[in-house]
Scaffold this active site. Structure first.
Site, PDB file in Angstrom:
ATOM      1  N   LYS A  70     115.162  23.395  52.585  1.00 14.69           N
ATOM      2  CA  LYS A  70     114.641  22.536  53.650  1.00 14.69           C
ATOM      3  C   LYS A  70     115.746  22.110  54.607  1.00 14.69           C
ATOM      4  O   LYS A  70     115.537  22.033  55.827  1.00 14.69           O
ATOM      5  CB  LYS A  70     113.957  21.323  53.025  1.00 14.69           C
ATOM      6  N   GLY A  90     102.507  18.111  47.127  1.00 14.75           N
ATOM      7  CA  GLY A  90     101.145  17.947  46.623  1.00 14.75           C
ATOM      8  C   GLY A  90     100.150  18.753  47.428  1.00 14.75           C
ATOM      9  O   GLY A  90     100.403  19.106  48.582  1.00 14.75           O
ATOM     10  N   GLU A 116     105.132  24.041  59.528  1.00 14.93           N
ATOM     11  CA  GLU A 116     105.310  22.602  59.290  1.00 14.93           C
ATOM     12  C   GLU A 116     105.281  22.273  57.804  1.00 14.93           C
ATOM     13  O   GLU A 116     106.019  21.398  57.327  1.00 14.93           O
ATOM     14  CB  GLU A 116     104.208  21.823  60.013  1.00 14.93           C
ATOM     15  N   ARG A 174      94.958  36.576  40.255  1.00 14.19           N
ATOM     16  CA  ARG A 174      94.003  36.542  39.136  1.00 14.19           C
ATOM     17  C   ARG A 174      92.587  36.365  39.686  1.00 14.19           C
ATOM     18  O   ARG A 174      92.090  35.228  39.816  1.00 14.19           O
ATOM     19  CB  ARG A 174      94.374  35.408  38.170  1.00 14.19           C
TER      20      ARG A 174
END
Length: 429
Positions: free
Chosen positions: A206, A305, A130, A48
């Site tokens: 993971k 986060g 990582e 966008r």
């Protein structure tokens, strides 16, 4: 110090991508000093383009990600768009056109990591990731570099912050699953569609990455046994507390005792309050590694986060840029052991089984007979009855998971067993 900048292209500018761009700008001098050359963001691919992106020059924004990675003058491509396609094609195209890649794409690496590593090796490029596992927590580099001379036997961890937050709230506040999920969503820990987290898909990806690195073999997400937390009840949490345990969604990667195979699994489990992972609260992650020479190591911190994940991305960026300046590449895939991944049925585990039974003589004997016939040894039994109904809680010794599953099925056929209230594995002992 080299004055000509290393050119960086950014694929994706969401929560993580925008934070990567911000840090590259605000910490430009520090990055230059640490790398030995300046780094310049020369393009940002987005879906966008009209969206306002604070701190990013609109002239850098493009919707043509393919053209960006094909430029030929890009030194490093940072991929934070996620998913399988177009990320896979864009990464391999970047390799072909001279760029190394830093990725946070756990789903792609767990599904097709071998092909990506092969492409990186073919073109002499770096592939660093990582940020794909546990956000800011250093895990990938310690496993594939710091512990490269050791033999890792087990990786046990909490690698999904959303599920840890939910289970922690159920434990500390007495909330039910739905109530805890609503709180996680309101606080931004859970997506509008939390399926990838609560059903264990995120943790399984993971686990596949960690198992592959730890055991020097190829493990794909399809090799990982996966169970989520949607069936965990307040009664399960209470039972764990009575045992001096707490419930966590664990990613467990193990080398078999004979060294001839490995296992990888994700499922809820009771762990003793004395175990280091039991104290991991809210949306934090932690991974416990057991190696022959190093012994027991624990890595702890925020596992998701924008800022934590961007920190891991920037760490990889510095490493890759240093390699570029030295005309070298870092470690690639190590899969020399070619160990098979055993199915869940062969994994040796312990079970906590809660049964609703008739409150009459002989019930315990019947239940014990079923366990004996299945070759499963009982560790402890707790029975409580009232008004013709009773609950029977059995904790087993370690046995093959298939035998334990067979035991549960046989118990369901007993006339005196009204139902199986809960089943949960016990780990960390």
């Amino acid at each position: 110090m080299r004055t000509r900048p290393l050119k960086v292209a950014l694929l994706g500018c969401g929560v993580v991508g925008s934070e990567v761009a911000r840090i590259m700008t605000t910490h430009a001098d520090d990055l230059t000093a640490r790398i030995g050359a300046p780094v310049e963001l020369v393009g940002v691919a987005v879906r966008r383009p009209a969206k306002v992106r604070e701190g990013i020059d609109p002239a850098l924004v493009t919707t043509d990600a393919t053209a960006l990675v094909q430029r030929g003058d890009i030194d490093v491509v940072i991929e934070v768009i996620g998913g399988i396609e177009p990320a896979r094609t864009l990464i391999t195209t970047a390799f072909e056109h001279g760029a190394s890649v830093v990725s946070a794409n756990k789903a792609l690496l767990a599904e097709d990591g071998a092909a990506l590593h092969a492409a990186a090796e073919k073109y002499g490029r770096d592939l660093y990731y990582e940020a794909a596992v546990a956000g800011a927590i250093p895990l990938v580099r310690p496993l594939r570099e710091s512990l490269a001379g050791d033999k890792v036997n087990r990786v046990l961890g909490i690698v999904n912050g959303t599920t840890n937050f939910i289970l922690d709230k159920m434990d500390t506040s007495g909330a039910g699953y739905s109530e805890a999920l609503d709180e996680a969503t309101a606080l931004g820990y859970a997506e509008a569609d939390p399926t990838a987290d609560v059903e264990g898909f995120d943790a399984a990806a993971k686990a596949a990455i960690l198992a592959g690195i730890a055991f020097h073999t190829r493990v794909k997400i399809g090799d990982v046994h996966r169970e989520g937390i949607t069936e965990v009840t307040a009664a399960d949490i209470a039972s764990a507390r009575r045992m001096g345990c707490t419930v966590k969604l664990l990613a467990i990667c193990e080398r078999a005792a004979d060294g001839q195979s490995v296992t990888a699994r994700v499922h809820p489990a009771m762990i003793p309050l004395s175990h280091p992972l039991a104290s991991v609260r809210e949306a934090y992650n932690a991974v416990f590694i057991e190696a022959e020479a190093a012994g027991q190591l624990m890595f702890y911190g925020p596992g998701a986060g924008g800022s934590p994940t961007a920190s891991a991305v920037l760490g990889d960026l510095v490493a890759v840029c240093r390699n570029k300046l030295g005309e070298a590449t870092g470690p690639g895939e190590s899969a020399y052991t070619r160990l098979p991944v055993s199915p869940m049925g062969e994994v040796v585990t312990r079970y906590h089984i809660s049964l609703d039974v008739a409150d009459k003589p002989g019930v315990l004997a019947q239940v014990a007979t079923v366990f004996a016939e299945q070759g499963v040894s009982i560790d402890t039994v707790r029975q409580q009855g009232k008004d013709g109904e009773a609950s029977l809680v059995v904790v087993t010794h370690r046995a093959p998971d298939a035998a334990l599953s067979g035991t549960v099925e046989a118990l369901r056929k007993l006339d005196t067993v009204r139902g199986v209230a809960s089943i949960m594995r016990v780990e960390g002992e």
